[in-house]
Design a protein around this motif. Structure first.
Motif: not given
Length: 360
Positions: A264, A230-235, A254-255, A198
């Motif tokens: 997401y 990074s959305p994965q970081y927030y998820a 993340a979304y 990402e």
């Protein structure tokens, strides 16, 4: 682009080489956990390495058997023979593939590994803290793992992982077996592969590690500076302890960073449901289904949502559809059995557990 040469094929394993490039180094890849239970697919990183002129040998498993198969040794021997001419050979994989890269890489001709969020084992006798891959873990042949442990480990590995995740416990178990070169990526989740992709760091990291030029300290510093993209970081943060409202805010971030990703969207839908906003959650699930109606993660998260809303007939219908999409998959059949138990007061907790195993 180098021509693909099939070196080995059985009912469960495939070894394919794309060599003949000018580089003096080679990468042997092991594919990761897959929903596509067929050998007729690309190897891990196959198109990328071919496009960069990197010699690569790809090992694929038809199912998620963690390469613990009766004919794994002749498959690895075929890879090792093809890797013999190269000066430097690295095994490479993510999660299940990273496990194999470290544990089986030597038998495939590699001396070192590039491992993204590896497990040490799934054997409950070795890792009693690990349950993310049940019930698949219960059907694996650990006698093969024990036998190959005597001769398969690479001498060293660059291991990229989240030290705040359960993966850190797996990494600690490797330290007595080989030289571990840590690349710590806190709060970046499992596997860190998604995070690195990402933020645009996956490809340079792998190429530098494959050539032995990776500056791990500088790389960690750069990666940490980029986590907010990074959305994965927030998820990942959204799955850590916190209030439903805090989790919802993180899932929303993340979304919004990747609004067309069905995974997401589904996570955001779950967070909306946990915050008591079921109508909005339903709308988000509809949004995800409109993009990719057969997506495994979306369907398993939808099952949890339906069960938590006590819409059990609908949850069972979705589980049946999953079973038709992935016939014979052990986690899905266990999932259906849980849904069809007569006593379902504990369904939401059970479904959360199974969802993690299906889509983790």
């Amino acid at each position: 682009m180098p021509v693909a040469d099939e070196l080995y094929r059985s009912a469960d394993l495939l070894v394919r080489a794309r060599t003949g490039c000018d580089s003096s180094y080679c990468v042997v890849t092991f594919d990761s956990f897959t929903d596509r239970r067929t050998l007729d697919r690309e190897g891990f990183g196959e198109a990328f390495f071919a496009s960069r002129g990197v010699n690569a040998i790809h090992i694929l498993s038809r199912d998620n058997d963690w390469y613990l198969l009766p004919d794994i040794e002749p498959a690895l021997a075929a890879a090792a023979k093809a890797a013999r001419p190269f000066d430097r050979v690295s095994a490479y994989g993510s999660s299940m593939g990273a496990y194999a890269a470290i544990r089986l890489g030597r038998l495939a001709g590699a001396t070192t590994a590039i491992a993204l969020s590896p497990q040490f084992s799934l054997d409950p006798r070795l890792v009693p803290f690990e349950d993310r891959w049940d019930p698949d873990a219960r059907r694996l042949d650990y006698e093969i793992e024990r036998r190959l442990a005597l001769k398969g480990f690479v001498a060293s590995a660059d291991i990229f992982y989240d030290p705040t995740d359960r993966d850190a416990r797996h990494v600690e178990l490797y330290r007595d077996r080989l030289e571990v070169r840590d690349v710590r990526l806190p709060e970046c989740g499992h596997p860190v592969t998604g995070f690195l992709a990402e933020v645009g760091l996956l490809q340079p990291a792998v190429l530098e590690a494959a050539q032995g030029t990776l500056d791990r300290t500088a790389f960690e510093r750069e990666a940490l500076a980029m986590r907010g993209r990074s959305p994965q970081y927030y998820a990942t943060l959204a799955h850590r302890p916190g209030t439903p409202q805090k989790k919802l805010e993180l899932a929303r971030q993340a979304y919004e960073l990747f609004p067309n990703d069905v995974g997401y969207i589904a996570r955001y839908a779950q967070a909306l449901s946990a915050a008591g906003r079921n109508d909005e959650a339903t709308a988000k699930f509809d949004e995800a289904m409109a993009i990719e109606p057969d997506h495994l993660t979306v369907l398993t998260r939808l099952c949890e949502f339906l069960a938590s809303s006590r819409r059990l007939p609908a949850a069972r219908a979705v589980a049946d559809w999953l079973s038709r999409l992935h016939p014979g998959a052990a986690p899905i059949e266990a999932f259906r059995a849980e849904l069809n138990r007569p006593r379902l007061a504990d369904a939401p907790a059970l479904l959360r557990r199974w969802r993690g195993r299906l889509s983790g």
